[in-house]
Design a protein around this motif. Structure first.
Motif, PDB file in Angstrom:
ATOM      1  N   GLY A   1     -14.705   0.859  -5.819  1.00 24.71           N
ATOM      2  CA  GLY A   1     -14.122  -0.469  -6.056  1.00 24.71           C
ATOM      3  C   GLY A   1     -12.642  -0.409  -6.361  1.00 24.71           C
ATOM      4  N   GLY A   2     -11.996   0.704  -6.021  1.00 23.58           N
ATOM      5  CA  GLY A   2     -10.564   0.818  -6.330  1.00 23.58           C
ATOM      6  C   GLY A   2      -9.869   1.800  -5.414  1.00 23.58           C
ATOM      7  N   THR A   3      -8.899   2.494  -5.994  1.00 25.67           N
ATOM      8  CA  THR A   3      -8.153   3.484  -5.215  1.00 25.67           C
ATOM      9  C   THR A   3      -8.078   4.768  -6.036  1.00 25.67           C
ATOM     10  N   PHE A   4      -7.765   5.854  -5.386  1.00 25.88           N
ATOM     11  CA  PHE A   4      -7.420   7.066  -6.127  1.00 25.88           C
ATOM     12  C   PHE A   4      -6.414   7.870  -5.332  1.00 25.88           C
ATOM     13  N   SER A   5      -5.978   8.965  -5.953  1.00 23.62           N
ATOM     14  CA  SER A   5      -4.910   9.743  -5.327  1.00 23.62           C
ATOM     15  C   SER A   5      -5.465  10.643  -4.217  1.00 23.62           C
ATOM     16  N   LYS A   6      -4.661  10.834  -3.175  1.00 21.85           N
ATOM     17  CA  LYS A   6      -5.048  11.734  -2.085  1.00 21.85           C
ATOM     18  C   LYS A   6      -5.299  13.160  -2.593  1.00 21.85           C
ATOM     19  N   ASP A   7      -4.627  13.535  -3.697  1.00 18.70           N
ATOM     20  CA  ASP A   7      -4.796  14.891  -4.253  1.00 18.70           C
ATOM     21  C   ASP A   7      -6.261  15.175  -4.582  1.00 18.70           C
ATOM     22  N   GLU A   8      -6.953  14.141  -5.050  1.00 16.09           N
ATOM     23  CA  GLU A   8      -8.341  14.337  -5.474  1.00 16.09           C
ATOM     24  C   GLU A   8      -9.236  14.782  -4.340  1.00 16.09           C
ATOM     25  N   LYS A   9      -8.843  14.481  -3.120  1.00 14.72           N
ATOM     26  CA  LYS A   9      -9.658  14.823  -1.951  1.00 14.72           C
ATOM     27  C   LYS A   9      -9.053  15.974  -1.180  1.00 14.72           C
ATOM     28  N   ASP A  10      -7.870  16.391  -1.576  1.00 16.01           N
ATOM     29  CA  ASP A  10      -7.122  17.338  -0.776  1.00 16.01           C
ATOM     30  C   ASP A  10      -6.799  16.740   0.611  1.00 16.01           C
ATOM     31  N   TRP A  11      -6.523  15.459   0.591  1.00 18.84           N
ATOM     32  CA  TRP A  11      -6.153  14.779   1.845  1.00 18.84           C
ATOM     33  C   TRP A  11      -4.626  14.631   1.932  1.00 18.84           C
TER      34      TRP A  11
ATOM     35  N   HIS B   1       0.844  -1.206   0.000  1.00 17.77           N
ATOM     36  CA  HIS B   1       0.000   0.000   0.000  1.00 17.77           C
ATOM     37  C   HIS B   1       0.880   1.257   0.000  1.00 17.77           C
ATOM     38  N   ASN B   2       0.482   2.215  -0.826  1.00 15.78           N
ATOM     39  CA  ASN B   2       1.212   3.480  -0.890  1.00 15.78           C
ATOM     40  C   ASN B   2       0.550   4.481   0.077  1.00 15.78           C
ATOM     41  N   TYR B   3       1.082   4.512   1.284  1.00  7.71           N
ATOM     42  CA  TYR B   3       0.465   5.341   2.335  1.00  7.71           C
ATOM     43  C   TYR B   3       0.535   6.833   2.012  1.00  7.71           C
ATOM     44  N   ASN B   4       1.536   7.239   1.258  1.00 11.53           N
ATOM     45  CA  ASN B   4       1.703   8.669   1.010  1.00 11.53           C
ATOM     46  C   ASN B   4       0.724   9.221  -0.014  1.00 11.53           C
ATOM     47  N   HIS B   5       0.302   8.378  -0.945  1.00  8.88           N
ATOM     48  CA  HIS B   5      -0.469   8.931  -2.061  1.00  8.88           C
ATOM     49  C   HIS B   5      -1.862   8.358  -2.274  1.00  8.88           C
ATOM     50  N   VAL B   6      -2.162   7.209  -1.654  1.00  9.88           N
ATOM     51  CA  VAL B   6      -3.353   6.482  -2.102  1.00  9.88           C
ATOM     52  C   VAL B   6      -4.490   6.452  -1.070  1.00  9.88           C
ATOM     53  N   VAL B   7      -5.717   6.610  -1.596  1.00  6.80           N
ATOM     54  CA  VAL B   7      -6.931   6.467  -0.793  1.00  6.80           C
ATOM     55  C   VAL B   7      -7.613   5.168  -1.235  1.00  6.80           C
ATOM     56  N   ILE B   8      -8.036   4.318  -0.300  1.00  3.93           N
ATOM     57  CA  ILE B   8      -8.809   3.153  -0.729  1.00  3.93           C
ATOM     58  C   ILE B   8     -10.298   3.500  -0.653  1.00  3.93           C
ATOM     59  N   SER B   9     -11.052   2.958  -1.618  1.00  2.00           N
ATOM     60  CA  SER B   9     -12.443   3.369  -1.755  1.00  2.00           C
ATOM     61  C   SER B   9     -13.329   2.188  -2.142  1.00  2.00           C
TER      62      SER B   9
END
Ligand code: ATP
Ligand code: MG
Length: 335
Positions: A265-275, A253-261
């Motif tokens: 049904g997948g993942t996306f970048s933390k940037d998309e949420k401003d997280w 798991h890429n803790y720095n960049h990835v959000v699980i959803s």
């Protein structure tokens, strides 16, 4: 030589699976316990209906989502339309009703972030928490329960992960580790990612269930009986799934960049949420999107210290799977 080693490994995995299934079976509440809980709830519902017209009770959490192990507490949500009363006042009124009904240790926690009443049933000894107007929890309970009906491996995996988290003390949100709800979402996400997948993404399918909670539209495909074959192409055993689950959270798991959803049904970048940065107390060091309240990161309770604790526990678990000769015991050794 090599073939021999693989065969031995496969035999180890089979043995590991058998042991895990035994633990799973041991953790399942007995039919008697389930009946006791149902009876307790219907009596409570009866008392509240009589004394408080317009109030309605719903079960939520592990006693209703298929992920409750034996001797779990009961989570109940009180739903009242009354706009005049605050949550704290509703909690107080509920506490009065419970006291009049001779319930034990009734405590109204009116100043908590989520006000609740806690009490113990004097007859059965069952402990119960009642929260107020938290219908999203009732809806996400149904989502979890529907996922559990699709493939039994979800319930098995989640029981093992929850049991591990309790034994290792990483299921304590007040100390910055994750809730049971977050662990179940991690398991659903993980099974959506298997190849071939073991679970579908119900929120990406044509909705057959829709409900609006405040401003949030909750919709997903809930006719799950019709897709009970979904995961049948995938033959992964419980031993393999538990091993891969911990490998994923320890090393992949890429803790720095990835959000699980689970929602997508997948993942996306933390940037998309401003997280990507700390806002107030929310640091987003491990990101797990709530399936309905999508601005809500279930990892927000995790801080600089507890992320280390959590990741160390994932490494420990993954290393046990790789090297320990008795993983079904070592994995659950009390912290
Ligand atoms: P346990 O067996 O540990 O009691 P549980 O399934 O009751 O497990 P909890 O984490 O106590 O899990 O949560 C109870 C319910 O409350 C969940 O099923 C979920 O519906 C809801 N819930 C918990 N935490 C959150 C959260 N952060 N956001 C939204 N809903 C939540
Ligand atoms: Mg609970």
């Amino acid at each position: 030589m090599h073939a021999k080693k693989v065969i031995r490994r496969r035999a180890d995995l089979e043995n590991f699976t058998i042991q895990l299934l035994e633990i799973y079976k041991f953790l399942i509440p007995s039919a008697e316990e389930e009946m006791k809980r149902r009876k307790f709830f219907s009596q409570l519902d009866g008392v509240v209906n009589k004394k408080w017209p317009g109030a309605k009770l719903f079960l939520y959490g592990s006693c209703a989502n298929a992920f409750g192990v034996r001797n779990s507490d009961i989570d109940v949500c009180l739903n009242v339309e009354d706009k005049q009363m605050s949550k704290a006042e509703l909690v107080m009124r509920m506490a009065e009703i419970l006291e009049a009904d001779n319930m034990q240790n009734v405590q109204a926690l009116t100043h908590a972030r989520v006000p609740i009443v806690k009490f113990t049933d004097s007859v059965t000894g069952i402990s119960c928490d009642i929260c107020v107007n938290n219908m999203l929890a009732v809806v996400n309970t149904k989502l979890l329960r529907d996922y559990a009906k699709i493939d039994v491996r979800l319930r098995q995996l989640a029981f093992i992960v929850k049991h591990w988290a309790k034994c290792r003390q990483v299921n304590e949100t007040y100390r910055g580790t994750l809730s049971s709800y977050a662990y179940v979402l991690m398991c659903i996400h993980f099974l959506q990612q298997r190849d071939p997948p073991i679970l579908p993404c119900l929120q990406e399918m044509q909705p057959t269930y829709r409900v609006k909670v405040g401003k949030i539209e909750c919709a997903y495909y809930d006719q799950v009986e019709s897709i009970s074959h979904f995961g049948s192409q995938n033959k992964d055993s419980l031993g393999e799934l538990v091993t891969s689950f911990f490998e994923y959270w320890a090393f992949q798991h890429n803790y720095n960049h990835v959000v699980i959803s689970v929602r997508t049904g997948g993942t996306f970048s933390k940037d998309e949420k401003d997280w990507t940065r700390r806002i107030g107390n929310e640091r987003h060091l491990i990101c797990i999107e709530d399936p309905f309240e999508i601005s809500h990161d279930l990892g927000r309770v995790v801080d600089k210290h507890s992320i280390r604790v959590l990741r160390d526990e994932f490494y420990r678990a993954a290393n046990i799977m790789r090297h320990d000769c008795n993983p079904a015991v070592t994995l659950f050794e009390p912290y």
